[in-house]
Structure formats: structure tokens, C-alpha cells
Design an enzyme around this catalytic site. Sequence first.
Site, short mmCIF file in Angstrom:
data_model
loop_
_atom_site.label_atom_id
_atom_site.label_comp_id
_atom_site.label_asym_id
_atom_site.label_seq_id
_atom_site.Cartn_x
_atom_site.Cartn_y
_atom_site.Cartn_z
N CYS A 1 0.05 -1.35 -0.06
CA CYS A 1 0.02 0.11 0.30
C CYS A 1 0.83 1.37 0.01
O CYS A 1 1.74 1.06 0.64
CB CYS A 1 -1.01 0.10 0.78
SG CYS A 1 -2.24 -0.97 1.49
N ARG B 1 3.14 0.28 -5.69
CA ARG B 1 3.04 -0.03 -4.18
C ARG B 1 1.77 -1.23 -3.77
O ARG B 1 1.55 -1.73 -2.96
CB ARG B 1 3.36 1.14 -2.92
CG ARG B 1 4.58 1.24 -3.04
CD ARG B 1 4.65 2.72 -1.44
NE ARG B 1 5.02 2.23 -0.24
CZ ARG B 1 5.42 1.62 0.21
NH1 ARG B 1 7.07 1.53 -0.39
NH2 ARG B 1 5.00 1.25 1.39
N TRP C 1 -2.92 -2.76 -1.78
CA TRP C 1 -3.07 -3.53 -1.87
C TRP C 1 -2.93 -5.16 -0.57
O TRP C 1 -2.89 -4.14 0.71
CB TRP C 1 -1.41 -4.24 -2.02
CG TRP C 1 -0.70 -5.66 -2.24
CD1 TRP C 1 -0.83 -5.77 -3.67
CD2 TRP C 1 -0.32 -6.92 -1.66
NE1 TRP C 1 -0.18 -6.94 -3.58
CE2 TRP C 1 0.04 -7.34 -2.46
CE3 TRP C 1 -0.49 -6.71 0.05
CZ2 TRP C 1 0.72 -8.77 -1.72
CZ3 TRP C 1 0.56 -7.89 0.54
CH2 TRP C 1 0.25 -8.67 -0.03
N ASN D 1 -0.69 2.20 5.86
CA ASN D 1 -0.22 1.05 5.43
C ASN D 1 0.32 -0.03 6.36
O ASN D 1 1.44 0.35 6.96
CB ASN D 1 1.24 1.15 4.62
CG ASN D 1 1.86 0.67 4.19
OD1 ASN D 1 1.89 -0.36 3.63
ND2 ASN D 1 3.01 0.80 3.84
N GLY D 2 0.44 -1.16 6.29
CA GLY D 2 0.80 -1.95 6.67
C GLY D 2 0.01 -3.15 7.72
O GLY D 2 -1.50 -3.01 6.84
N GLU E 1 16.83 -16.34 -11.58
CA GLU E 1 16.10 -14.88 -11.51
C GLU E 1 15.56 -15.27 -13.04
O GLU E 1 14.76 -14.10 -13.13
CB GLU E 1 17.60 -13.88 -11.97
CG GLU E 1 16.94 -13.02 -11.22
CD GLU E 1 16.26 -12.19 -10.92
OE1 GLU E 1 15.73 -12.69 -10.25
OE2 GLU E 1 15.57 -11.07 -11.25
N LYS F 1 11.79 -13.51 -13.05
CA LYS F 1 11.02 -12.34 -14.42
C LYS F 1 10.07 -12.72 -14.92
O LYS F 1 8.60 -12.27 -15.57
CB LYS F 1 12.70 -11.43 -15.03
CG LYS F 1 12.52 -10.40 -14.52
CD LYS F 1 12.69 -9.56 -13.44
CE LYS F 1 12.67 -9.94 -12.63
NZ LYS F 1 13.42 -8.96 -11.43
N GLU G 1 6.92 -13.74 -13.63
CA GLU G 1 5.78 -12.56 -12.84
C GLU G 1 5.66 -12.13 -13.46
O GLU G 1 4.24 -11.46 -13.36
CB GLU G 1 7.50 -12.17 -11.82
CG GLU G 1 6.79 -11.07 -11.34
CD GLU G 1 8.82 -9.90 -10.39
OE1 GLU G 1 9.73 -10.48 -11.34
OE2 GLU G 1 7.79 -9.05 -10.17
N HIS H 1 17.85 -35.61 -12.16
CA HIS H 1 17.71 -35.48 -10.64
C HIS H 1 16.06 -35.09 -11.03
O HIS H 1 15.57 -35.98 -9.89
CB HIS H 1 17.83 -35.74 -9.75
CG HIS H 1 19.60 -35.41 -10.26
ND1 HIS H 1 20.41 -36.85 -9.76
CD2 HIS H 1 20.91 -34.68 -10.85
CE1 HIS H 1 21.84 -36.47 -9.60
NE2 HIS H 1 22.47 -35.79 -10.25
N LYS I 1 5.19 -3.54 -5.78
CA LYS I 1 6.45 -2.88 -5.06
C LYS I 1 7.34 -3.90 -4.00
O LYS I 1 8.44 -4.21 -4.01
CB LYS I 1 7.07 -1.99 -5.52
CG LYS I 1 9.12 -1.74 -5.74
CD LYS I 1 9.27 -2.31 -6.90
CE LYS I 1 10.94 -2.47 -7.39
NZ LYS I 1 11.20 -2.60 -7.85
C1 F6R Z 1 10.89 -9.63 -8.52
C2 F6R Z 1 10.51 -8.23 -6.99
C3 F6R Z 1 10.82 -8.95 -5.68
C4 F6R Z 1 11.88 -8.86 -4.76
C5 F6R Z 1 11.86 -8.46 -4.00
C6 F6R Z 1 12.53 -8.63 -2.46
O1 F6R Z 1 11.09 -8.92 -9.50
O2 F6R Z 1 11.32 -7.42 -7.31
O3 F6R Z 1 10.83 -10.68 -6.31
O4 F6R Z 1 13.26 -8.90 -4.97
O5 F6R Z 1 10.86 -8.72 -2.85
O6 F6R Z 1 12.57 -7.14 -2.57
P1 F6R Z 1 13.75 -6.00 -1.95
O7 F6R Z 1 14.54 -5.70 -2.39
O8 F6R Z 1 13.18 -4.55 -1.81
O9 F6R Z 1 13.59 -6.85 -0.11
#
Ligand code: F6R
Length: 606
Positions: free
Chosen positions: A2, A28, A75, A101-102, A480, A484, A487, A503, A601
Amino acid sequence: MCGIIARVGETDDAVDELLVGLENLEYRGYDSAGLAVKNGSGPTVFKREGQISRLKDLLADEVPAGELGIGHTRWSTHGPPTDENAHPHTGCSERVAVVHNGIIENYESLRTELRQRGHEFESDTDTEVIPHLVEEHLASGATPEEAFRMTVRRLSGSYAVAMLVDESDAIYATRSGSPLVVGVRDGKYFLASDVPAFLDFTDEVIYLDDGDVVVVRPGKHEITNLEGRSVERQTKTVDWNPEDAGKGGYDHYMLKEIHEQPTSLRQTLRGRADPVTGDITLEDFPSGTFDGVRRVQLVACGTSYHAGLVGNQFLGSRGVPAQTFLASEYAVSPPPVDDSTLVVGVTQSGETADTLSALRRANAAGARTLAVTNVVGSTAARECDDALFIRAGPEIGVAATKTFSSQVVSLSLLGERIVRDTTGHRSDDVESVLSALSDLPDNVQRILDYTKAHRIAKRYRDSEAYFFIGRGSAFPVALEGALKFKEISYEHAEGFAAGELKHGPLALVTPTTPVFAVFNGRNDEKTLSNVKEVEARGAPVVAVASDENEAVAQYADDVLTIPDTHPDAAGVLANVQLQLLSYHAAELLDRPIDKPRNLAKSVTVE
Ligand code: F6R
């Protein structure tokens, strides 16, 4: 999660500025958006389920005038994304409007108590208890500030809260475990979950600590602790500009941020590494900083976890015992630590609840903590013993891109500092590693200029699933790449250690499951044998490999080439190709790239 924003000024255009702030915060959360504005009468609330564009439609006919207001982008944690659950929330008399937020952990007991006293609730949210509590205190004669403080004392959990009250010209706010910063410009104030929210209006920032209560009114602000004692917080100027935080002509923030990597990597490296002398200069970490450290534990989530895995391989291969943990697991089953353990939290935002929780646990157990983060003033930066900033600039796209590259480079530089302090000598290959890191900005630019990721994404667009493999430090890059891909494209994608395919996962490999094999110049022959195993099952193979690797080119169906470089830098380059691949795959499927479903995010809940 949020995003919250508030604005106080003398002009009546608060709503316009709140909407700009909300758009900057939309990464967010985008389940609903709302705002409350005040211009002499009680707070008027506008809110709607869905993205901010829907709130703007609601306000399209007439933007309400007002000097102060609060806004929120959600969110969902408690209750589905509906108009009723959208913030701001008000109490029964609608004198008070609140954004939050929280998570208020004791909201159920507060709700029961309030219901018994006759309060009626309109939403499923934990937040709604706040305006009802404030309202009760106001009714019994408290001033708005007293009512706010008394309410906050009843809350447990994590929160950043901002409140508007009809008889006051001020906004009241506080934070505990969720981020909140203050923006200042010529007597005007903003409160927000993070700095890019108000960068269009000011770059002067006051970072608040947990437990701070801030009251802002035109031309005046006051920060106190919960007991009401005044606390000093300095105003700092941030060196991000609004353009850094805008789309700058690209269709998506993600694409912009991928293309920013030559610049962000230069910023990360600036003044820190000299490939000729092998010297490393890390602001707060002079030689000897890590004397006494005997082992390193890295804690992180998602993309940052993958960067952490690269970081621990750098250390381990140079004789420093190091391990990377998923922060959410570390918090529930922590490994042993002592005062010779350095626990490094890798976190772009510096606000990820799982990572903060792991760091707090490590700190309580006596370890030394260090945050590797992008956000100056973030909770991780402030709570850890030390902080190293990756200097990637603001990242808005939900999918992390440029910050992964800057994390890997920062962890390599930090790693070399730790190696020197703990082993007493430099890494044997330090000059060539530093030289490869220094070449990264130009090499990334080359990839951006010639990549055929779009063509490859198109060629394999109808596949059933997508697999990514790699060995050693190419393994986290495979993980990674898969993260990506899934996601933002919503297609099934998995990353495997190349040697593990046989395996189990090999059973999934068919002619309709392309395998992306990452080669970094180390153990390439072994990865090539795994490629042959895959090809024998009819799966197409796309290698991500040096343009000089002829053996790979001979076996792969397609190659996404990267400039030839040191294996410790090759992963960053390979990852740029995979970022572009995911981007184009998602674009071909018409996905909402910057706002993938169900994600946000900054994940400030555990
Ligand atoms: C994926 C992504 C998330 C963040 C994760 C940690 O693209 O962005 O997997 O990497 O939520 O976030 P931070 O780095 O802000 O702790």
C-alpha cells in the site's frame, strides 16, 4: 505494501498533487485508490476499487478544491479489493479520515470492543478501527492530536498512518514498522510511503523513525515521540530527480529501467573500484572494517535473494565462509550466529518485512548487521549497524531489474573488502574482476544495442513452459531469469541448477519446453553436457553465452550473446538478456508489465 500520501499547503490544489503522488506510488499496490480532501468543512472522501485511473474518472467532472488531503493506493491484506475496503476510512460521524499502510494485528479485538460500544463498520479492513477510536476520544473532549496519540498507543502491528480531522488544519501521522517520509517545500508538506511519491514537488526530505508522530500544517511541522517529547530530525536533499522516477518515453518503467543499466551501473561503481591498482574504496568501509568477521550470512527475498546467492559464491570461492538464506525462512529457523557473524540484508527497498525480521533476529542474537540497499533512509539502512547503498536510482517497475545488477556489483565490491579484511590478502584475480565490473556499463549498452531477445521471445511464444538452467554463479541467474519470466508473463517458468535436471526435472522437458542455458565461462563443458541431454529429449535450447563461445553456438538452437568477460561479471550481462526476453514475452502476451497481478513492489508484510 500500500502507498500513502498526504499534502498540506496554502493553495487549494491538494487533489491534483495527491493524484500525482498516488500515481508515483501505484507500484506499491493497485487494488483500489482513494483520497480525502478538506477545505474548511469535514473531510470529503472519494475512493474506488481498481487502479488510480478509475479514481481519476470519478473526479473527472469536478476536481474538488482543498488545501489539505490524504490519499492511498491499496494492496489488499484484509478483505477483497472493493470500494468499501478502499482507503481512506472514516468513523461513524465521518469527522475523521485515515489512510494506513501495514497491518494492525489486534484489530479484531479492537473491532469487537468498538462494536460493543455501538460503532458500525463498513469495511473488512483492519484500518477502520483507527478512525472509530479517534472519534471516541474526540467525543470525550480530546484535541485531535491527543486523540491520535491515544489511538496509536492502542495499536499493535506495523503501520504508517495519516489522519485528517474536520476541525483541524493539520494532518497527523506516525510510523511503526512501515515506511513514512516527509517532503518539505516553502511551507508546504507532503507525507508519503517513499520519496518518489513527491519528487515532482520537492527533493527536501525528513526521514522519520518508528514511534515518531508528525503534525504538519501550512508553514509548520512538529515531530515528537509518542509521549509528546520533541525529537530532532534533519532535512536532507535527495539527489534523485523526477525524471529518474518517470517513464522517460518508454512504454513501461521496466523497459526504461532495463535501459538505464549502463547509467545505474556507472553510479554504483563511481569512485569505488580502480582496476589498475586493484584498490576498493567503499565510503563507510575502509580497510580493516571487517577484521574479526569469520562468516557471512546473506538474507534476502526474491530477486535480491538471487543477487545474494551470487554474492555468497563470490565470497566462498575466495575462502570466506558464506551462505545465503531466504529471509522468510531465516526468521523462522535461524542458523547459529555470534559476534563474529556478519549478516548482510540485501534489499532494494530496505522495507521488505521478511528481510527486516531476519535482520532483527540476527541483531538480537548478537550478530553484526549490514544493509545493502537502494534506499537511503530506509528502515534496513537505519536499523542495521552499517549500510552500503547500491546507488541504482529509483526503481518503479514491480519487477526488479537494474537493482539486481547494482546489487551484484555492490556485493562483489563489498565481498572483496571482506575477503581482504578476513584473509589478509587480495583475491588473486582482483584486477581482472574489477576491470570486468568497470566494463559492465559499456557491455550492457552493447547488449541493449544488438539484442535479439524480442525475436527469441516471439519464436517461443506458444511454448508450454520455460526452463532456465545454469551452474555455479550462473545458477542464480537461471533462477532470476525464471522468476522474472513467470512474474510478468504469467507463463510457467522454472530455474534449475543445470546438474540437477537429470535428478528429476528432466521429466518435464519436451519439444514444447524451451530451455534457456546460461553460460558464464566457468564449468561450461558440464553445462554443455546438460544441454545435450535436453536436446536428446527434443527440447529447443537457447544459450545465453559469450559471443566467443563457439562450442555452445554449435549445439544451441539459438544464442543470446553477451560480450566475453570475467565469469563474475558475465552473470549480470546474461541477466540483462533474460530481462529483455521476459519483457518481450510479456509484451507479446499483452500483460500489465509494470503491475503484475497479485504483486506489489515493496512487500511490507510477512
Ligand atoms: C521480483 C522482485 C521481488 C523483490 C523482493 C525483495 O522482480 O522485485 O522478488 O526482489 O520482493 O524486495 P526488496 O529487494 O525490496 O527487499
